[in-house]
Design a protein around this motif. Structure first.
Motif, short mmCIF file in Angstrom:
data_model
loop_
_atom_site.label_atom_id
_atom_site.label_comp_id
_atom_site.label_asym_id
_atom_site.label_seq_id
_atom_site.Cartn_x
_atom_site.Cartn_y
_atom_site.Cartn_z
N ARG A 1 1.49 18.67 35.65
CA ARG A 1 1.00 17.33 36.20
C ARG A 1 0.89 17.05 37.50
O ARG A 1 0.43 15.30 37.52
CB ARG A 1 0.77 16.58 34.87
N LEU B 1 -11.53 14.48 40.62
CA LEU B 1 -10.88 14.46 42.25
C LEU B 1 -11.87 13.37 42.56
O LEU B 1 -11.10 13.19 43.86
CB LEU B 1 -11.97 15.48 42.40
N ASP C 1 5.25 14.06 39.21
CA ASP C 1 5.97 15.63 39.31
C ASP C 1 5.68 16.28 37.87
O ASP C 1 5.79 15.76 37.08
CB ASP C 1 7.68 15.18 39.86
N ARG D 1 2.63 10.00 30.01
CA ARG D 1 2.89 11.14 29.05
C ARG D 1 2.91 10.81 27.65
O ARG D 1 3.21 9.77 27.54
CB ARG D 1 4.42 11.80 29.41
C1 HEM Z 1 -2.37 8.96 48.49
C2 HEM Z 1 -3.06 9.07 47.47
C3 HEM Z 1 -2.96 9.72 46.69
C4 HEM Z 1 -1.92 9.27 45.19
C5 HEM Z 1 -0.49 8.33 45.46
C6 HEM Z 1 -1.85 9.77 43.96
C7 HEM Z 1 -1.11 9.53 42.66
C8 HEM Z 1 -1.35 10.98 41.92
C9 HEM Z 1 -0.54 10.34 40.43
C10 HEM Z 1 1.13 9.68 41.30
C11 HEM Z 1 -1.26 11.79 39.98
C12 HEM Z 1 -0.28 11.29 38.38
C13 HEM Z 1 0.28 12.98 38.71
C14 HEM Z 1 1.76 13.32 37.34
O1 HEM Z 1 0.79 11.53 36.04
O2 HEM Z 1 2.62 13.32 37.08
C15 HEM Z 1 -2.60 11.41 40.10
C16 HEM Z 1 -2.69 12.63 39.77
C17 HEM Z 1 -4.00 13.48 39.72
N1 HEM Z 1 -4.41 13.37 41.36
FE1 HEM Z 1 -3.32 12.06 43.22
N2 HEM Z 1 -3.20 10.92 43.75
C18 HEM Z 1 -3.25 10.74 45.39
C19 HEM Z 1 -4.23 11.51 45.50
C20 HEM Z 1 -5.21 12.78 45.29
C21 HEM Z 1 -6.48 13.25 46.01
C22 HEM Z 1 -7.20 12.98 47.70
C23 HEM Z 1 -7.68 14.33 45.46
C24 HEM Z 1 -7.89 14.72 44.88
C25 HEM Z 1 -8.60 15.06 45.92
C26 HEM Z 1 -6.07 13.65 44.06
C27 HEM Z 1 -6.55 13.90 42.94
C28 HEM Z 1 -5.55 13.88 41.77
C29 HEM Z 1 -5.92 14.55 40.18
C30 HEM Z 1 -7.50 15.36 40.14
C31 HEM Z 1 -4.60 14.34 39.03
C32 HEM Z 1 -4.81 14.51 37.75
C33 HEM Z 1 -4.15 16.87 37.89
C34 HEM Z 1 -3.71 17.04 36.25
O3 HEM Z 1 -3.25 16.05 35.63
O4 HEM Z 1 -3.93 18.21 36.39
N3 HEM Z 1 -5.45 12.80 43.87
N4 HEM Z 1 -2.61 11.72 41.83
#
Ligand code: HEM
Length: 491
Positions: free
Chosen positions: A431, A295, A428, A369
């Motif tokens: 995940r 996180l 999207d 993926r």
């Molecule tokens: C502008 C801010 C952020 C952007 C652009 C962003 C973008 C992304 C993207 C593109 C993914 C991959 C999604 C996929 O593969 O479909 C992701 C996954 C993730 N993000 Fe973010 N994120 C942001 C902020 C955050 C914040 C604030 C947190 C936590 C507090 C966070 C935690 C995570 C986690 C843990 C994943 C993995 C989820 C999974 O695989 O189940 N992200 N994020």
């Protein structure tokens, strides 16, 4: 005699490699998939450490203009998909076959291999379900309160630093780390004001680029076998130890009831820990630490990079900045300056500004993926189980067919819905980014506070946003130079 034996062995090995290489090289041609010829050592990854992978993706999209393009991660064939229809199929419709990411941490590193970002099914499903509890609307109320307070600190800091040019990324990393420390880990800190703090020591270390760290990330992303072989760590050891100490101290100082609705990330992690102790369930201390690390890493730098670009874009777009200011003023008059939640909710344009900045500069620019089973992409192509697939978000987000004049900052384009699956800065499907709404709250509070208090101007001779350097050595789309602006107080 020995010499001839050795020579024969060497020749045999070289011939075997050559035969294998010929097979590898012809992989996509045999399947009728467009490709650029691979390099015998790096495959398609010749850009590594010289060009950001997002720019490589964008380049593939713009040069080939094809539904998909074949690439090689060293010698492993992978597919880049470039259309909304294929993006939807992979991320949503057939997500059962694409539940896992290709990027993988070493099994010797529990903080990497057990964390939500990298872990595989079935472990991922259980962890995602638990951790999601911290991101429901009611839990995000406390994030809103923290972000509003820390945004005021941001205003104070800018006033204190004066009208001088301010380096955006450091200031915003202080702010996003601070929000995470306070809202998620319940740690008191004033990092936004001072740039110092326990968790900030960790994020500073993570942000420092070194060749071994760069290679470690490349292995995790593109060559998991190497990550395994060299027992690569997700975080530098010092950061892991430090995070562990912080969390252990918090766990000791706080008690949490097992069946009470958890309010923060910390409480959820504590409940996971207690449940595993009480019921011998599978969440080890390492697994709990891994989620905190995921996180933190997933959130603080993506959000601070987004804030950097949003502020920089607004400084270079006076008309859009003025429009945002006017809308915020109206909302502030209606709700009062103590009710930032109301102000933000009433300002539709702030949403458009953020969306447009994330369209142009998505921090995670492609979605990774891996196919669980053989998969029919369309009538002409079936990929084999184990093939990595990359959804080319950054390519579609600057396609003039979907976003006319794509390199111009035009938030108005988001007053209408965009074409489905052409805009995916948060990913999207199952995940999708777990912190999407958390991030939007953090972004909106900071931007609203800044624009209500300051006029933001470009520094003389600073590059136009679309011409600013993008980091070459890192894997995420983030500034490669120190982007600065001038803040002029409105009061
Ligand atoms: C502008 C801010 C952020 C952007 C652009 C962003 C973008 C992304 C993207 C593109 C993914 C991959 C999604 C996929 O593969 O479909 C992701 C996954 C993730 N993000 Fe973010 N994120 C942001 C902020 C955050 C914040 C604030 C947190 C936590 C507090 C966070 C935690 C995570 C986690 C843990 C994943 C993995 C989820 C999974 O695989 O189940 N992200 N994020």
């Amino acid at each position: 005699m020995l010499f001839f034996l050795l020579l024969t062995i060497i020749i045999c090995v070289l011939v075997m490699f050559y035969i294998k290489w010929v097979k590898v090289r012809s992989y996509w041609a045999e399947r009728g998939v467009p490709f650029d010829p691979p390099n015998p050592f790096l495959g398609s990854l010749t850009f590594l450490m010289r060009k950001n992978p997002s720019l490589w993706m964008r380049d593939i999209y713009e040069r080939h203009r094809s539904r998909y393009v074949g690439v090689w991660l060293f010698w492993r064939p992978a597919l880049v998909v470039n259309t909304p229809e294929l993006a939807r199929n992979i991320l949503v419709r057939d997500s059962g076959n694409f539940r896992n990411k290709f990027m993988t941490a070493s099994t010797s590193d529990p903080i990497g291999s057990l964390n939500l970002l990298l872990t595989k099914d079935p472990a991922w499903t259980g962890i995602r379900k638990r951790v999601s509890l911290a991101f429901t609307s009611s839990k995000l109320k406390s994030v809103q309160a923290v972000a509003a307070a820390k945004s005021l600190d941001l205003v104070t800091r800018i006033h204190e630093e004066g009208v001088a040019e301010i380096s955006l990324r450091t200031m915003f990393s202080d702010y996003t780390t601070d929000v995470f420390s306070a809202a998620s880990l319940e740690l008191d800190s004033n990092t936004t004001l001072t740039g110092e703090g326990a968790v900030r020591d960790i994020t500073k270390e993570i942000m420092e680029f070194s060749l071994p760290r760069g290679l470690a990330w490349c292995a995790i992303f593109f060559w998991p076998d190497m990550a395994e072989l060299f027992r690569v760590n997700f975080l530098p050891k010092k950061s892991t130890d430090f995070l562990r100490r912080i969390l252990r101290a918090k766990f000791k100082a706080k008690s949490v009831e097992l069946n009470k609705d958890p309010k923060t990330v910390l409480e959820i992690l504590m409940q996971m820990m207690r449940k595993s102790q009480d019921q011998e369930k599978a969440y080890s201390e390492d697994c709990i630490m891994a989620q905190a690390a995921a996180l933190l890493v997933g959130g603080y730098e993506t959000t601070s990079s987004a804030l950097t670009y949003i502020t920089y874009l607004l400084a270079h777009s006076p008309r859009q900045q003025e429009k945002l200011y006017q809308e915020l003023l109206v909302a502030e008059e209606k709700h009062g300056h103590h009710n930032m939640e109301g102000v933000i909710a009433d300002c539709q344009y702030i949403d458009c500004v953020i969306k447009e900045a994330l369209r142009m500069f998505p921090p995670m620019a492609w979605l990774d993926r891996v196919a669980l089973h053989d998969y029919k992409v369309d009538d002409s192509l079936t990929i084999e189980a184990g093939t990595p697939v990359y959804v080319n978000g950054v390519g579609m987000q600057v396609d003039p067919e979907f976003y006319p004049d794509p390199y111009t900052f035009d938030p108005e384009r988001f007053t209408a819905e965009s074409i489905p699956y052409t805009y995916m800065p948060f990913g999207d499907g199952p995940r999708i980014c777990i912190g999407k709404r958390y991030a939007m709250i953090t972004l909106k509070n900071a931007i609203a506070a800044i624009i209500l208090n300051f006029e933001v101007l470009p520094c003389p001779n600073s590059p136009k946003p679309a011409e600013a350097e993008i980091q070459k050595k890192g894997l995420f789309l983030m500034p490669g130079e120190d982007l600065k602006v001038k803040f002029i107080s409105r009061k």
